[in-house]
Design a protein around this motif. Sequence first.
Motif, PDB file in Angstrom:
ATOM      1  N   MET A   1       0.951  -1.302   0.203  1.00 24.68           N
ATOM      2  CA  MET A   1      -0.172  -0.157  -0.144  1.00 24.68           C
ATOM      3  C   MET A   1       0.869   1.065  -0.330  1.00 24.68           C
ATOM      4  SD  MET A   1      -2.933   0.967   2.252  1.00 24.68           S
ATOM      5  CE  MET A   1      -4.816   0.475   1.603  1.00 24.68           C
ATOM      6  N   THR A   2       0.737   2.132  -1.269  1.00 24.45           N
ATOM      7  CA  THR A   2       0.910   3.066  -0.653  1.00 24.45           C
ATOM      8  C   THR A   2       0.664   4.574   0.019  1.00 24.45           C
ATOM      9  OG1 THR A   2      -0.561   4.406  -2.490  1.00 24.45           O
ATOM     10  CG2 THR A   2       1.833   2.966  -3.191  1.00 24.45           C
ATOM     11  N   VAL A   3       2.143   5.338   0.363  1.00 28.14           N
ATOM     12  CA  VAL A   3       1.514   6.807   0.984  1.00 28.14           C
ATOM     13  C   VAL A   3       0.339   7.178   0.716  1.00 28.14           C
ATOM     14  CG1 VAL A   3       2.228   8.567   2.172  1.00 28.14           C
ATOM     15  CG2 VAL A   3       3.823   7.310   2.226  1.00 28.14           C
ATOM     16  N   GLU A   4       0.038   7.102  -0.229  1.00 26.16           N
ATOM     17  CA  GLU A   4      -1.105   8.370  -1.230  1.00 26.16           C
ATOM     18  C   GLU A   4      -2.083   7.180  -0.684  1.00 26.16           C
ATOM     19  OE1 GLU A   4      -2.059   9.998  -4.941  1.00 26.16           O
ATOM     20  OE2 GLU A   4      -0.709   8.791  -5.291  1.00 26.16           O
ATOM     21  N   LYS A   5      -2.394   6.785  -1.151  1.00 23.17           N
ATOM     22  CA  LYS A   5      -3.511   5.451  -0.816  1.00 23.17           C
ATOM     23  C   LYS A   5      -4.474   6.016   0.250  1.00 23.17           C
ATOM     24  CE  LYS A   5      -3.056   1.951  -4.788  1.00 23.17           C
ATOM     25  NZ  LYS A   5      -3.173   1.014  -5.506  1.00 23.17           N
ATOM     26  N   ILE A   6      -2.797   5.738   1.280  1.00 25.30           N
ATOM     27  CA  ILE A   6      -3.181   5.521   2.717  1.00 25.30           C
ATOM     28  C   ILE A   6      -3.960   7.504   3.230  1.00 25.30           C
ATOM     29  CG2 ILE A   6      -2.512   5.226   5.210  1.00 25.30           C
ATOM     30  CD1 ILE A   6      -0.111   3.963   4.804  1.00 25.30           C
ATOM     31  N   VAL A   7      -3.360   7.863   3.152  1.00 20.37           N
ATOM     32  CA  VAL A   7      -3.718   9.322   3.063  1.00 20.37           C
ATOM     33  C   VAL A   7      -5.136   9.133   2.219  1.00 20.37           C
ATOM     34  CG1 VAL A   7      -3.298  11.492   2.743  1.00 20.37           C
ATOM     35  CG2 VAL A   7      -1.588  10.247   3.078  1.00 20.37           C
ATOM     36  N   HIS A   8      -5.713   8.998   1.546  1.00 21.45           N
ATOM     37  CA  HIS A   8      -6.360   8.613   0.519  1.00 21.45           C
ATOM     38  C   HIS A   8      -7.625   7.822   1.610  1.00 21.45           C
ATOM     39  CE1 HIS A   8      -6.248  11.490  -2.730  1.00 21.45           C
ATOM     40  NE2 HIS A   8      -5.228  10.561  -3.184  1.00 21.45           N
ATOM     41  N   HIS A   9      -7.315   6.708   2.332  1.00 24.83           N
ATOM     42  CA  HIS A   9      -8.005   6.006   3.359  1.00 24.83           C
ATOM     43  C   HIS A   9      -8.252   6.567   4.800  1.00 24.83           C
ATOM     44  CE1 HIS A   9     -10.277   2.140   4.066  1.00 24.83           C
ATOM     45  NE2 HIS A   9      -9.752   2.682   5.561  1.00 24.83           N
ATOM     46  N   VAL A  10      -7.894   7.302   4.520  1.00 28.58           N
ATOM     47  CA  VAL A  10      -7.871   8.387   6.758  1.00 28.58           C
ATOM     48  C   VAL A  10      -8.669   9.561   6.487  1.00 28.58           C
ATOM     49  CG1 VAL A  10      -6.662   9.728   8.275  1.00 28.58           C
ATOM     50  CG2 VAL A  10      -6.186   7.475   7.448  1.00 28.58           C
ATOM     51  N   PHE A  11      -8.982  10.186   4.525  1.00 29.27           N
ATOM     52  CA  PHE A  11      -9.367  11.447   4.673  1.00 29.27           C
ATOM     53  C   PHE A  11     -10.542  11.012   2.798  1.00 29.27           C
ATOM     54  CE2 PHE A  11      -5.742  13.176   6.454  1.00 29.27           C
ATOM     55  CZ  PHE A  11      -5.797  13.791   6.980  1.00 29.27           C
ATOM     56  N   LYS A  12     -11.331  10.221   3.134  1.00 25.54           N
ATOM     57  CA  LYS A  12     -12.257   9.851   2.562  1.00 25.54           C
ATOM     58  C   LYS A  12     -12.840  10.992   1.475  1.00 25.54           C
ATOM     59  CE  LYS A  12     -12.471   4.732   3.532  1.00 25.54           C
ATOM     60  NZ  LYS A  12     -13.657   4.080   3.628  1.00 25.54           N
ATOM     61  N   GLY A  13     -13.750  11.165   0.962  1.00 22.85           N
ATOM     62  CA  GLY A  13     -14.586  12.477   0.164  1.00 22.85           C
ATOM     63  C   GLY A  13     -14.189  14.191   1.182  1.00 22.85           C
ATOM     64  N   VAL A  14     -12.717  14.318   1.054  1.00 22.87           N
ATOM     65  CA  VAL A  14     -11.873  14.871   1.021  1.00 22.87           C
ATOM     66  C   VAL A  14     -11.439  14.879  -0.195  1.00 22.87           C
ATOM     67  CG1 VAL A  14     -10.030  16.932   1.712  1.00 22.87           C
ATOM     68  CG2 VAL A  14     -11.809  15.398   3.311  1.00 22.87           C
ATOM     69  N   GLY A  15     -11.355  16.583  -1.135  1.00 22.12           N
ATOM     70  CA  GLY A  15     -10.966  16.572  -2.767  1.00 22.12           C
ATOM     71  C   GLY A  15      -8.845  16.874  -2.541  1.00 22.12           C
ATOM     72  N   GLY A  61       4.197  16.541  -2.085  1.00 21.90           N
ATOM     73  CA  GLY A  61       5.231  16.831  -2.394  1.00 21.90           C
ATOM     74  C   GLY A  61       4.418  15.512  -3.637  1.00 21.90           C
ATOM     75  N   VAL A  62       3.393  14.274  -2.767  1.00 29.86           N
ATOM     76  CA  VAL A  62       3.611  12.773  -3.337  1.00 29.86           C
ATOM     77  C   VAL A  62       2.248  13.550  -3.976  1.00 29.86           C
ATOM     78  CG1 VAL A  62       2.138  10.650  -2.313  1.00 29.86           C
ATOM     79  CG2 VAL A  62       4.560  11.827  -2.074  1.00 29.86           C
ATOM     80  N   PHE A  63       1.165  14.229  -3.767  1.00 29.50           N
ATOM     81  CA  PHE A  63       0.276  14.722  -3.826  1.00 29.50           C
ATOM     82  C   PHE A  63       0.462  15.395  -5.096  1.00 29.50           C
ATOM     83  CE2 PHE A  63      -2.076  14.749   0.302  1.00 29.50           C
ATOM     84  CZ  PHE A  63      -2.977  13.404   0.787  1.00 29.50           C
ATOM     85  N   TRP A  64       1.270  16.284  -5.251  1.00 27.29           N
ATOM     86  CA  TRP A  64       1.038  16.954  -6.655  1.00 27.29           C
ATOM     87  C   TRP A  64       2.592  16.011  -7.537  1.00 27.29           C
ATOM     88  CZ3 TRP A  64       2.767  22.522  -3.883  1.00 27.29           C
ATOM     89  CH2 TRP A  64       1.475  22.959  -3.701  1.00 27.29           C
ATOM     90  N   ASN A  65       2.560  15.406  -7.162  1.00 27.88           N
ATOM     91  CA  ASN A  65       3.253  14.398  -7.743  1.00 27.88           C
ATOM     92  C   ASN A  65       5.075  15.422  -8.203  1.00 27.88           C
ATOM     93  OD1 ASN A  65       4.643  11.918  -9.203  1.00 27.88           O
ATOM     94  ND2 ASN A  65       3.923  12.341 -11.171  1.00 27.88           N
TER      95      ASN A  65
END
Length: 88
Positions: A1-15, A61-65
Amino acid sequence: MTVEKIVHHVFKGVGRESLAFGIKWISSIIQILGYAATGFGWTPWNLYLFVIGVVGWFAVGVFWNDKAIMLIHSVALASMTVGMISQS
């Protein structure tokens, strides 16, 4: 699981951009507090604040690639980690 997937899982529904915006500003404020703590000689609290800020900016940086943001903050995190371990 990547950092980005973990963050997206924690903050579901937030753009994605809203999340990056919030993390960017919170991390910046925390790093400013780290500079203030350094100025007042509040060690090791200054390092803890810097580590939190650096990890936050790395996430942005991960979010913005953005590889430049990821590079500079991973180097900063590694430097601070080595420094903290060597002082123990």
